[in-house]
Every structure is written in C-alpha cells, then in structure tokens.
Design an enzyme around this catalytic site. Structure first.
Site, mmCIF file in Angstrom:
data_model
loop_
_atom_site.group_PDB
_atom_site.id
_atom_site.type_symbol
_atom_site.label_atom_id
_atom_site.label_comp_id
_atom_site.label_asym_id
_atom_site.label_seq_id
_atom_site.Cartn_x
_atom_site.Cartn_y
_atom_site.Cartn_z
ATOM 1 N N GLY A 1 7.043 7.626 -3.254
ATOM 2 C CA GLY A 1 6.486 6.937 -2.094
ATOM 3 C C GLY A 1 6.981 7.591 -0.815
ATOM 4 N N SER A 2 7.004 6.820 0.243
ATOM 5 C CA SER A 2 7.343 7.385 1.545
ATOM 6 C C SER A 2 8.842 7.677 1.646
ATOM 7 C CB SER A 2 6.957 6.392 2.645
ATOM 8 O OG SER A 2 7.678 5.205 2.460
ATOM 9 N N THR A 3 9.175 8.605 2.522
ATOM 10 C CA THR A 3 10.589 8.939 2.721
ATOM 11 C C THR A 3 11.343 7.727 3.267
ATOM 12 O OG1 THR A 3 10.142 11.277 2.920
ATOM 13 C CG2 THR A 3 12.145 10.499 3.978
ATOM 14 N N ALA B 1 10.856 4.457 2.701
ATOM 15 C CA ALA B 1 11.191 3.537 1.605
ATOM 16 C C ALA B 1 12.178 4.201 0.642
ATOM 17 C CB ALA B 1 9.924 3.102 0.871
ATOM 18 N N GLY B 2 12.018 5.496 0.439
ATOM 19 C CA GLY B 2 12.905 6.224 -0.477
ATOM 20 C C GLY B 2 14.359 6.204 -0.018
ATOM 21 N N GLU C 1 10.704 10.910 -5.269
ATOM 22 C CA GLU C 1 9.627 11.859 -4.929
ATOM 23 C C GLU C 1 9.020 11.353 -3.627
ATOM 24 O OE1 GLU C 1 8.612 14.594 -6.249
ATOM 25 O OE2 GLU C 1 9.674 14.587 -8.152
ATOM 26 N N GLU D 1 4.721 13.308 8.567
ATOM 27 C CA GLU D 1 3.647 13.275 7.570
ATOM 28 C C GLU D 1 2.530 12.362 8.087
ATOM 29 O OE1 GLU D 1 4.401 11.184 3.832
ATOM 30 O OE2 GLU D 1 3.625 12.931 2.792
ATOM 31 N N CYS E 1 0.977 14.017 -1.061
ATOM 32 C CA CYS E 1 2.297 14.424 -0.587
ATOM 33 C C CYS E 1 2.410 15.934 -0.439
ATOM 34 C CB CYS E 1 3.355 13.917 -1.551
ATOM 35 S SG CYS E 1 3.035 14.458 -3.239
ATOM 36 N N LYS F 1 6.209 -0.799 -11.502
ATOM 37 C CA LYS F 1 5.690 -1.609 -10.406
ATOM 38 C C LYS F 1 4.705 -0.788 -9.590
ATOM 39 C CE LYS F 1 6.623 -2.245 -6.168
ATOM 40 N NZ LYS F 1 5.226 -2.293 -5.697
HETATM 41 P P1 NAD Z 1 5.492 3.382 0.187
HETATM 42 O O1 NAD Z 1 6.818 3.993 0.300
HETATM 43 O O2 NAD Z 1 5.035 2.476 1.241
HETATM 44 O O3 NAD Z 1 5.360 2.574 -1.181
HETATM 45 C C1 NAD Z 1 5.511 3.201 -2.434
HETATM 46 C C2 NAD Z 1 5.801 2.142 -3.477
HETATM 47 O O4 NAD Z 1 7.091 1.602 -3.233
HETATM 48 C C3 NAD Z 1 4.853 0.945 -3.467
HETATM 49 O O5 NAD Z 1 4.676 0.488 -4.806
HETATM 50 C C4 NAD Z 1 5.622 -0.083 -2.643
HETATM 51 O O6 NAD Z 1 5.227 -1.406 -2.929
HETATM 52 C C5 NAD Z 1 7.029 0.203 -3.126
HETATM 53 N N1 NAD Z 1 8.116 -0.190 -2.247
HETATM 54 C C6 NAD Z 1 8.224 -0.026 -0.908
HETATM 55 N N2 NAD Z 1 9.417 -0.483 -0.488
HETATM 56 C C7 NAD Z 1 10.075 -0.935 -1.571
HETATM 57 C C8 NAD Z 1 11.357 -1.515 -1.790
HETATM 58 N N3 NAD Z 1 12.210 -1.755 -0.789
HETATM 59 N N4 NAD Z 1 11.712 -1.848 -3.050
HETATM 60 C C9 NAD Z 1 10.875 -1.616 -4.080
HETATM 61 N N5 NAD Z 1 9.649 -1.082 -3.944
HETATM 62 C C10 NAD Z 1 9.258 -0.745 -2.699
HETATM 63 O O7 NAD Z 1 4.498 4.612 0.006
HETATM 64 P P2 NAD Z 1 2.909 4.585 -0.089
HETATM 65 O O8 NAD Z 1 2.384 4.378 1.282
HETATM 66 O O9 NAD Z 1 2.476 3.690 -1.202
HETATM 67 O O10 NAD Z 1 2.626 6.093 -0.564
HETATM 68 C C11 NAD Z 1 2.499 7.139 0.321
HETATM 69 C C12 NAD Z 1 3.776 7.949 0.382
HETATM 70 O O11 NAD Z 1 4.129 8.411 -0.920
HETATM 71 C C13 NAD Z 1 3.635 9.193 1.226
HETATM 72 O O12 NAD Z 1 4.753 9.335 2.060
HETATM 73 C C14 NAD Z 1 3.610 10.309 0.201
HETATM 74 O O13 NAD Z 1 4.031 11.555 0.677
HETATM 75 C C15 NAD Z 1 4.479 9.788 -0.872
HETATM 76 N N6 NAD Z 1 4.171 10.442 -2.152
HETATM 77 C C16 NAD Z 1 5.058 11.352 -2.666
HETATM 78 C C17 NAD Z 1 4.764 12.022 -3.836
HETATM 79 C C18 NAD Z 1 5.698 13.044 -4.426
HETATM 80 O O14 NAD Z 1 5.564 13.356 -5.600
HETATM 81 N N7 NAD Z 1 6.647 13.592 -3.682
HETATM 82 C C19 NAD Z 1 3.576 11.762 -4.500
HETATM 83 C C20 NAD Z 1 2.696 10.835 -3.941
HETATM 84 C C21 NAD Z 1 3.017 10.164 -2.766
#
Ligand code: NAD
Length: 487
Positions: free
Chosen positions: A234-236, A238-239, A256, A389, A290, A182
């Site tokens: 993605g973001s902490t 959402a993670g 991640e 961040e 990140c 996704k």
């Molecule tokens: P985000 O968390 O907003 O979204 C990431 C993904 O998750 C998107 O596809 C989003 O649609 C999906 N998502 C969000 N909530 C969800 C849920 N409840 N269920 C299922 N999917 C969901 O992050 P972003 O703004 O797209 O990316 C930026 C963030 O990603 C930054 O915090 C960055 O540090 C982090 N990041 C981390 C790494 C790493 O390897 N550690 C690499 C790149 C980016």
C-alpha cells in the site's frame, strides 16, 4: 445499460477459517463503479469481532492443526488445486477488477491470468525451495531449517488486489503459515472470488480467512499479538505506520510501498520504441501502479522531439467507459483519488511546469472519476510532481545535462522501486542500471515478471516478493546443533 457483475456466491458473508459465515454486524461496503459513480454491489464488511474470530482460528490452526506439519509436497498439491479453480473464474475476476477500479476491460482480461499463474509459480518454487540444509559445525553438524513464520496478516491495496493478494497468500501457505487476508473496502471482489476457489479445495480448518475491512479494523489486526507477521502492500504513509506498530512488538513485517520511478532516455534510443514503452509503463492501471515510470529524463538535444512525441501519444489515448474494449484509459478508482491527482496537476502548474497535453477532466465525460492523461514538461526534479507519487495518468519530463546528472536525478527520490534505461547499447544500459538505487531496473522497459524478485529500496519498502525469495518472507530460520552425524 446494466453494469456487468461478477458472480459471487456469498456477498453477504465473510470467509473465516475456510467457511462462509454470517458477519457480526449487518454493515456492508458499497462497490462504486468509478466509470458511472453508481453503487454496483454491496458486500459484507468485517468488523472487530470478525477479525478476532479469524485470528483465533488462524492461531489455533497454526499451533494445533495439521497445516504447518504437512509435507511441503502436500501443501503444493493444495496450491495447484487452487490454480485449477481460479482458471475457471477468469471472466469473473476481470469483470470484478474493471467494475471496482475502472481499469479498461482489455487490460483486466490481460492481467487476471497472473492470478492462477501466481499459485502455480509459487508451487514450483516451493517444490525446489531449500527448507532444510545440513551445515558443518564444530563437534558435529547443524541443521539450518526454515520454519513457517506463524500467523500472517496480509494487507492488500485496491489497485491490483488479485495478484497482490496472491503473492502474499501463496508463499505464506506453502511455507506452512496460516493467513488472514484483509483486502481494501474499495476493491474486495477479487479476493472474495479467490476465497470461493479456496473453499473448494478444502484447506484444513482455520488456515485461510479473507475479510474485507477498513483501516481501523485493519489496525486492530496488525496490533494483534497472535499475529506473527504482517505483509503489507500500500502507500508509504500507511506502511510507515504499520512498520512502526510491528516494530513496537517486534512482529515480522514486509512492506511493498510507493514509487516515483525514472526512465532515462539516452540519445541513441529510437523513439519508435521509447514512446509506446513509456506510455504502457506509465498508464498501467490508469496510472495507478506502484512501479509506473512517471519521470522521463532526457537530454536537452533530445527533449523537443520527445516532448512532441509523448504529448501526441498521450493525447491519442482513448479515454472512456472501462467496459468498452476499445478504451485505453478508464477513470481513477475513487473520487478521492481523482481529487488527489487534480491537486498534483494544479501544483505542477503553480510550480512552473508546462502542461503539454491533458491537465483537466475530459469534457465528453460528465460522469465518472476521469482525468485526461497528462504530460508535463519543464519539470524540475525538486517539484512536488517529481517527488511525490501521484497515482494517476500523469508523467513528467525532466531535462538532464549528461549521464552522471541523469543518474543523480533518477536517484534523487525518497523512493526506489522501479526504473528503466532506454538505449541501443546493452553494455551502457547495464552499467547505468547498476548505479540506480531501486529494486528493479529494466533495459528498454521490460517486465516486471512474477518469477523475479520485486520490491523497493529506500521508502519503497522492505523485502522482495513474487519470486522464490518471496517464500523467505514467511519463514523463520532455526539452527539445530546436532551432536552427532547428520541424518
Ligand atoms: P493504502 O495504504 O491506503 O491502503 C492499503 C491497504 O492497507 C488497504 O487495505 C487499507 O485498508 C489498509 N490499511 C491502511 N492503513 C492501515 C492500518 N493502519 N492498519 C491496517 N491496514 C491498513 O494504499 P492504497 O491507496 O490502497 O494503495 C495505493 C498505494 O499502494 C500506492 O501508494 C501504491 O504505490 C502502493 N502499492 C505498492 C505496490 C508495491 O508492490 N510496492 C503495489 C501496489 C500498490
């Protein structure tokens, strides 16, 4: 002037189970080019029914199809074929990246070769991976096997979707899993190009689906009991949510997440090396990376010199049209992202930090989500700009009293993703690196490189990707006791 577009064969369709199918609704996502704020393209949006169909196909392919039962060498052959297809799409991949995210085209062109390289690297790791091992056991032997974990949901962010999707998809497929990817609504194009390449290699039915979808639909995917493992970048924020949802049903999960990485500059480090490295590692993807080094720790003696040099280097960065090969910093990816970065800049000023350069929108760019590359000094590590961040081209200079204090500041963070030690003394660098609580630390800011583990301590995540260890994330260990000699 018309914007460059990648060639997409099926922007109106979704890639489900290996085929391009008509979506369940007529909904689309607008791809907004952040350099001009224009809607550049539209692509199909996956809704609940589409995700359902993809998960059902993946479940069936895992439970009843040939893929998990193939010899590893067979799956390796598919991945090498995928790499060959991707080699032919580098131009489209680079244009897609710049069009959606605004990363300067020179940087997009330099990074997209990692996409086929990921497929080749994981094929090599799988070739040498120990999927089975016979161990001694009382009364016989035990076969310790690593079986595919099952149906994988791979959730990909917008900042580097091609590579970040590949380092989930490739190890999962090689381990024998079936995968539903996704990508995010902001940046689905790279993933759709990868899907076109995957179609060409003829994976068995149901093995791979790639569906751009929003959060709510994504949330349904992670809650689906037919999904065995969620792999999230993605973001902490959402993670944490995704981790909690997965734990509730004891689904496997790897995360991640974000970072706030520190670069410790020792007094013996030559600024001629430190400054270009710091600029490079803090402005990757226009600062939306990140692992960006966003806190620079320096001694009182060295600080004035570093503030002047880093300020001058940031001020000299050419900000502008990301499709111009001379541009060094493009716009932020979205309007929301720019507002967020501007709020952080305001908070830095309000908390008493001093702007050395930048801090506002560039006057010569009236359209596009631009902010000036910004250097803050007199930053206290407790300030918001040092703790959270920002995800933009903003760097903070923090003073330390001695080596122990520098280590304490570096570690005084909820995150632990990356870091660097700048010194001419390799032994000292290693000793300091051992004291930093983060998943990667570099002497003089090399790398990260895909062949080596990447991931976070603390709230930067769980698990390591992008290396042979990345395959571990898609396997379950089974112990089979053999009441007899090992075969
Ligand atoms: P985000 O968390 O907003 O979204 C990431 C993904 O998750 C998107 O596809 C989003 O649609 C999906 N998502 C969000 N909530 C969800 C849920 N409840 N269920 C299922 N999917 C969901 O992050 P972003 O703004 O797209 O990316 C930026 C963030 O990603 C930054 O915090 C960055 O540090 C982090 N990041 C981390 C790494 C790493 O390897 N550690 C690499 C790149 C980016």
């Amino acid at each position: 002037m018309a914007l460059p577009h990648p060639h997409l064969a099926h922007p109106d369709k979704l890639f489900i189970g290996g085929q391009w199918v008509t979506p369940s609704t007529a909904n689309t996502f607008a791809i907004v080019h952040p350099g001009t704020e224009e809607v550049a393209m539209r692509v199909a949006e996956a809704r609940e029914a589409d995700i359902d169909r993809a998960v059902a196909a993946a479940r069936d392919a895992f439970d009843n199809g040939p893929w998990p039962r193939l010899a590893v060498a067979e799956r390796v052959r598919y991945l090498r074929a995928l790499a060959e297809q991707l080699d032919q799409r580098l131009d489209d991949l680079a244009i897609a990246h710049t069009l959606q995210i605004g990363v300067p085209i020179s940087m997009s062109r330099a990074t997209v070769p990692t996409i086929p390289a990921d497929a080749r690297a994981f094929a090599d790791y799988a070739d040498n991976y120990k999927f089975e091992e016979v161990r001694a056991a009382q009364g016989g032997h035990a076969l310790v096997t690593r079986e595919p974990i099952g149906v994988v949901a791979a959730i990909v962010p917008w900042n580097l979707p091609g590579h970040l999707g590949m380092i989930k998809m490739c190890p999962a497929l090689l381990a024998g899993c079936t995968v539903v990817v996704k990508p995010s609504p902001e940046a689905p194009l790279d993933s759709l190009i990868i899907a076109e390449c995957a179609e060409k290699i003829g994976l068995p039915e149901g093995v791979l689906s790639i569906l751009p979808a929003g959060r709510e639909v994504g949330d349904r995917l992670i809650r689906d009991l037919r999904v065995d493992k969620v792999s999230f970048t993605g973001s902490t924020a959402a993670g944490k949510h995704i981790g909690a949802v997965c734990m509730e049903r004891v689904a496997r999960v790897s995360l991640e997440l974000g970072g706030k990485s520190a670069a410790i500059v020792m007094d013996d480090a030559p600024l001629a090396h430190v400054i270009p490295a710091l600029v490079g590692m803090s402005t990757l993807l226009n600062g939306q990376a990140c692992m960006a080094l966003t806190r620079v720790l320096v001694s009182k003696a060295r600080k004035p010199e570093l503030v002047a040099a880093l300020g001058a280097a940031y001020a000299a960065l050419k900000v502008g049209d990301p499709f111009d090969p001379a541009t060094r910093i493009g716009p932020l990816a979205t309007a929301v992202q720019r507002e967020r970065v501007e709020r952080y800049i305001d908070s830095g000023v309000n908390e008493g930090a001093r702007v050395v350069t930048g801090g506002k929108r560039p006057e010569h760019l009236t359209q596009g989500y631009f902010v000036e590359p910004t250097v803050f000094t007199n930053v206290d590590n407790r300030m918001k700009i040092a703790q959270e961040e920002i995800f933009g081209p903003v760097i903070s200079i923090i003073e330390y009293e001695n080596e122990d204090h520098a280590v304490a500041i570096a570690n005084d963070s909820l995150y632990g993703l990356s870091g660097a030690i700048f010194t001419a003394d390799a032994k000292r660098a290693l000793a300091l690196a051992r004291r930093i609580r983060s998943g990667t630390v570099a002497h003089n800011a090399m790398g990260p490189q895909a062949c080596l583990p990447f991931g976070g301590y603390k709230q930067s995540g769980i698990g390591r990707e992008g290396s042979p260890e990345g395959i571990d994330l898609y396997t379950e260990i089974k112990t089979i006791y053999l009441n007899g000699p090992a075969a």
